[in-house]
Design a protein around this motif. Structure first.
Motif, mmCIF file in Angstrom:
data_model
loop_
_atom_site.group_PDB
_atom_site.id
_atom_site.type_symbol
_atom_site.label_atom_id
_atom_site.label_comp_id
_atom_site.label_asym_id
_atom_site.label_seq_id
_atom_site.Cartn_x
_atom_site.Cartn_y
_atom_site.Cartn_z
ATOM 1 N N GLU A 1 15.280 -18.744 -29.467
ATOM 2 C CA GLU A 1 15.235 -17.987 -28.209
ATOM 3 C C GLU A 1 16.510 -17.181 -28.000
ATOM 4 O OE1 GLU A 1 14.421 -21.040 -25.378
ATOM 5 O OE2 GLU A 1 12.234 -20.936 -25.658
ATOM 6 N N LYS A 2 17.632 -17.705 -28.451
ATOM 7 C CA LYS A 2 18.905 -16.980 -28.371
ATOM 8 C C LYS A 2 18.825 -15.691 -29.185
ATOM 9 C CE LYS A 2 23.712 -17.423 -29.971
ATOM 10 N NZ LYS A 2 23.547 -16.543 -31.152
ATOM 11 N N TYR A 3 18.312 -15.785 -30.416
ATOM 12 C CA TYR A 3 18.178 -14.593 -31.243
ATOM 13 C C TYR A 3 17.173 -13.614 -30.639
ATOM 14 C CZ TYR A 3 20.803 -16.962 -34.942
ATOM 15 O OH TYR A 3 21.786 -17.605 -35.672
ATOM 16 N N GLU A 4 16.097 -14.126 -30.084
ATOM 17 C CA GLU A 4 15.095 -13.255 -29.462
ATOM 18 C C GLU A 4 15.709 -12.457 -28.309
ATOM 19 O OE1 GLU A 4 10.803 -15.469 -30.116
ATOM 20 O OE2 GLU A 4 12.125 -16.221 -28.537
ATOM 21 N N THR A 5 16.524 -13.115 -27.508
ATOM 22 C CA THR A 5 17.174 -12.448 -26.380
ATOM 23 C C THR A 5 18.086 -11.327 -26.870
ATOM 24 O OG1 THR A 5 17.113 -14.455 -25.039
ATOM 25 C CG2 THR A 5 18.698 -12.765 -24.397
ATOM 26 N N GLU A 6 18.784 -11.570 -27.961
ATOM 27 C CA GLU A 6 19.744 -10.599 -28.469
ATOM 28 C C GLU A 6 19.083 -9.348 -29.044
ATOM 29 O OE1 GLU A 6 22.304 -12.633 -31.165
ATOM 30 O OE2 GLU A 6 23.181 -13.919 -29.622
ATOM 31 N N VAL A 7 17.827 -9.438 -29.497
ATOM 32 C CA VAL A 7 17.164 -8.259 -30.065
ATOM 33 C C VAL A 7 16.192 -7.609 -29.087
ATOM 34 C CG1 VAL A 7 17.355 -9.150 -32.406
ATOM 35 C CG2 VAL A 7 15.257 -9.565 -31.121
ATOM 36 N N THR A 8 16.093 -8.155 -27.869
ATOM 37 C CA THR A 8 15.100 -7.675 -26.917
ATOM 38 C C THR A 8 15.204 -6.173 -26.677
ATOM 39 O OG1 THR A 8 14.899 -9.782 -25.780
ATOM 40 C CG2 THR A 8 14.299 -7.830 -24.533
ATOM 41 N N SER A 9 16.397 -5.681 -26.471
ATOM 42 C CA SER A 9 16.561 -4.266 -26.125
ATOM 43 C C SER A 9 16.088 -3.341 -27.240
ATOM 44 C CB SER A 9 18.029 -3.981 -25.803
ATOM 45 O OG SER A 9 18.859 -4.256 -26.927
ATOM 46 N N VAL A 10 16.080 -3.842 -28.476
ATOM 47 C CA VAL A 10 15.682 -3.019 -29.615
ATOM 48 C C VAL A 10 14.176 -3.076 -29.851
ATOM 49 C CG1 VAL A 10 15.958 -2.683 -32.106
ATOM 50 C CG2 VAL A 10 17.916 -3.349 -30.705
ATOM 51 N N VAL A 11 13.602 -4.258 -29.727
ATOM 52 C CA VAL A 11 12.229 -4.463 -30.209
ATOM 53 C C VAL A 11 11.165 -4.449 -29.124
ATOM 54 C CG1 VAL A 11 13.118 -5.806 -32.141
ATOM 55 C CG2 VAL A 11 12.366 -6.988 -30.084
ATOM 56 N N ASP A 12 11.541 -4.414 -27.870
ATOM 57 C CA ASP A 12 10.540 -4.519 -26.801
ATOM 58 C C ASP A 12 9.869 -3.203 -26.427
ATOM 59 O OD1 ASP A 12 10.774 -7.205 -26.630
ATOM 60 O OD2 ASP A 12 11.533 -7.281 -24.582
ATOM 61 N N GLU A 13 10.212 -2.118 -27.099
ATOM 62 C CA GLU A 13 9.579 -0.834 -26.810
ATOM 63 C C GLU A 13 8.067 -0.924 -27.038
ATOM 64 O OE1 GLU A 13 9.578 3.787 -28.461
ATOM 65 O OE2 GLU A 13 10.949 2.304 -29.307
ATOM 66 N N ILE A 14 7.284 -0.476 -26.064
ATOM 67 C CA ILE A 14 5.819 -0.486 -26.173
ATOM 68 C C ILE A 14 5.365 0.828 -26.800
ATOM 69 C CG2 ILE A 14 3.644 -0.678 -24.940
ATOM 70 C CD1 ILE A 14 5.399 -3.219 -24.985
ATOM 71 N N VAL A 15 4.564 0.722 -27.843
ATOM 72 C CA VAL A 15 4.128 1.924 -28.559
ATOM 73 C C VAL A 15 2.649 2.212 -28.393
ATOM 74 C CG1 VAL A 15 5.962 1.665 -30.252
ATOM 75 C CG2 VAL A 15 3.740 0.647 -30.707
ATOM 76 N N GLY A 16 1.903 1.321 -27.744
ATOM 77 C CA GLY A 16 0.486 1.570 -27.533
ATOM 78 C C GLY A 16 -0.288 0.301 -27.283
#
Length: 544
Positions: free
Chosen positions: A344-359
């Motif tokens: 969960e710590k790693y997930e939080t750290e990459v959230t800003s990069v990977v949470d973009e919705i593309v469709g």
């Protein structure tokens, strides 16, 4: 089988590098399995036999937070795998955790975006004792692989401590010194009895990675390297020997015949070898060949191997061996809390990069190929790459697609999991005859690799012998592909360099580098007339 190299030459290149450790662990009874104290009485010798448990994982690929399904039940993830291994380890104090390579590479974003350090960190926390290399350990180059395992700095991260356990590999040599880059074997003492572990990776690795990734190293025949290591172990009185081999093998079920390179290798390696952990083919394997127990536990942490050995303390021989492949069903155990918090710590750290919705996907779009060789996800990705580079055709290697596009909201994280390699797109020119050569290279000596295509339709006949199974080639409007006409083609840089034995792509001309494949796919989906759909539309047809 591949010819053996000169034994004396290889013996000089594989010196004895022995590190001996004593392993011990706390013992806890578990009512769910037979109680054991790590020993039992032997009538034959009058001595107590030693029970040793080997828990094995292969092809984890940094899938720390990825859930999959087996029999309609959720499986996988690092925190559930950790819980299962911890539970099994507590049943026998004489337990070692081992892996057969590809622990990193083709990883989920929570590992790949941090240079794969999270995957190694999780393996350290779980408590692995020993492992070997897979072909994907070389994805970022030999130098970065060595940093990840031994520790060090790179340009993108602070100092990383590396793996907290040894890696072995007997058949990867430093090209300058002709010596192994890792110890070829290691002796582990369990309850006072020595067990020799040998590591090897497929010598076909150079065809699976970019040539720059393996600069400075050479790969030698696996059987030759194993047998030299066995000879040196035998010279030291070791009679219980386990091989960790990133080599393919598979069965459709426990009672089915096994196939794959590991099966042929088992017939050729020294009979002092007792157990061989396999990998690479992401498949089930639990059988005995030529007196060797062969196991492989699928992939992605969806299962693990539990190998139980009985060793005579007087002769030091393994007198009994049996294995179980255990599926990591989520509904049968609670996730390990320490691993869950770490992930969960790693997930939080990459959230800003990977949470973009593309469709939004209208339904599940999968990489599962039909009997002709076509998949809905393969079609969608190939279409995206052809569109981005504006070419006549596009080709996708099936091994480049690592997950499914699930129904509902689609995030950039999903795309990074589907296309984790970050290969550049390459535009090139090929003749119709060269395109036919490419497609005929799908049938290889040990497997069939069905390329996914866009802009092209073709028929193939499995009844045709040799490497000429393609019957007719058409453009997607039904026009025959002309042998001497030149067409524009899009592939990834991996295929452009002849990866997966598709050497015909190396003959392409006027090559132009394009964007990263996953970024191209993201932009294509964002412009897609929502919701996202993809269908089987007869691009590949098997002649019946």
């Amino acid at each position: 089988m591949k010819g053996a190299l000169n034994g004396n030459a290889i013996r000089k290149a594989v010196p004895a590098l022995i590190l001996t450790t004593v392993f011990s662990a706390a013992f806890v009874l578990d009512s769910g399995r037979p109680e054991t104290t790590g020993i039992s009485h032997s009538i034959e010798t009058g001595q107590s036999r030693i029970h040793v448990q080997l828990l094995g994982v292969n092809d984890f690929h940094g899938q720390l937070n990825v859930t999959r399904e087996v029999n309609g039940r959720p499986v996988g993830r690092g925190d559930y795998l950790a819980a299962y291994l911890k539970e099994r380890k507590a049943e026998n104090k004489n337990t070692l955790l081992v892996h057969a390579g590809d622990m990193v590479g083709a990883s989920a974003p929570v590992s790949s975006l941090f240079q794969e350090e999270p995957a190694i960190h999780v393996l350290n926390k779980i408590g692995f004792d020993i492992g070997t290399l897979g072909n994907h350990e070389f994805d970022r180059g030999t130098k970065e692989m060595l940093r990840l395992i031994r520790g060090g700095f790179n340009q993108r991260s602070e100092y990383f401590i590396g793996a907290g356990f040894p890696y072995l590999c007997a058949n990867v040599l430093n090209a300058k010194t002709n010596s192994p880059i890792f110890p070829p074997y290691k002796i582990m003492k369990v309850a006072g009895v020595p067990i020799g572990f040998i590591g090897v990776v497929s010598d076909d690795t150079p065809s699976m990675v970019d040539s720059k990734a393996i600069e400075g190293v050479t790969f030698i025949d696996e059987v030759t390297a194993i047998n030299i290591a066995v000879g040196e172990l035998k010279d030291q009185g070791v009679k219980a020997i386990v091989v960790l081999a990133h080599i393919s093998g598979k069965q459709s079920s426990r009672d089915a015949a096994a196939s794959g390179e590991i099966v042929e290798m088992a017939k050729l390696v020294d009979d002092e070898v007792d157990v061989m952990f396999a990998g690479h083919s992401h498949s089930y394997l639990n059988t005995e060949v030529d007196g060797k127990l062969l196991v492989q536990a699928e992939s992605y942490g969806t299962a693990f191997s539990d190998v139980d050995l009985e060793i005579d303390p007087v002769t030091k021989e393994i007198v009994s061996k049996i294995a179980e492949i255990v599926v990591t069903y989520h509904d049968a155990i609670k996730p390990d809390p320490e691993m869950k918090a770490l992930i969960e710590k790693y997930e939080t750290e990459v959230t800003s990069v990977v949470d973009e919705i593309v469709g939004t996907a209208a339904f599940d779009i999968t990489s599962k190929r039909n009997e002709n060789g076509e998949s809905t996800l393969g079609n969608l990705i190939a279409d995206s790459e052809r569109s981005m580079m504006n070419t006549d055709f596009a080709f996708i290697n099936p091994g480049g697609i690592r997950a499914e596009l699930q129904a509902g909201t689609v995030s950039y994280e999903e795309l990074l999991t589907i296309l984790p390699f970050h290969h550049h797109l390459v535009k090139m020119q090929l003749t119709g005859d060269q395109i036919r050569q490419v497609l005929n290279q799908q049938w290889q000596h040990d497997q069939v690799r069905m390329l996914q295509v866009s802009g092209l339709k073709y028929t193939w006949d499995e009844r045709k012998t040799g490497s000429d199974k393609i019957v007719d080639l058409y453009t997607d409007d039904g026009t025959l592909v002309v042998p001497d006409k030149t067409y524009s083609v899009t592939v990834t840089s991996y295929l452009a360099n002849g990866g997966d034995h598709f050497t015909a792509f190396q003959n392409g001309t006027n090559k132009e580098m394009g964007p990263i494949d996953v970024d191209s796919f993201k932009e294509y989906l964002k412009q897609f007339n929502q919701p996202i759909r993809s269908f089987i539309d007869g691009r590949i047809q098997k002649v019946r």
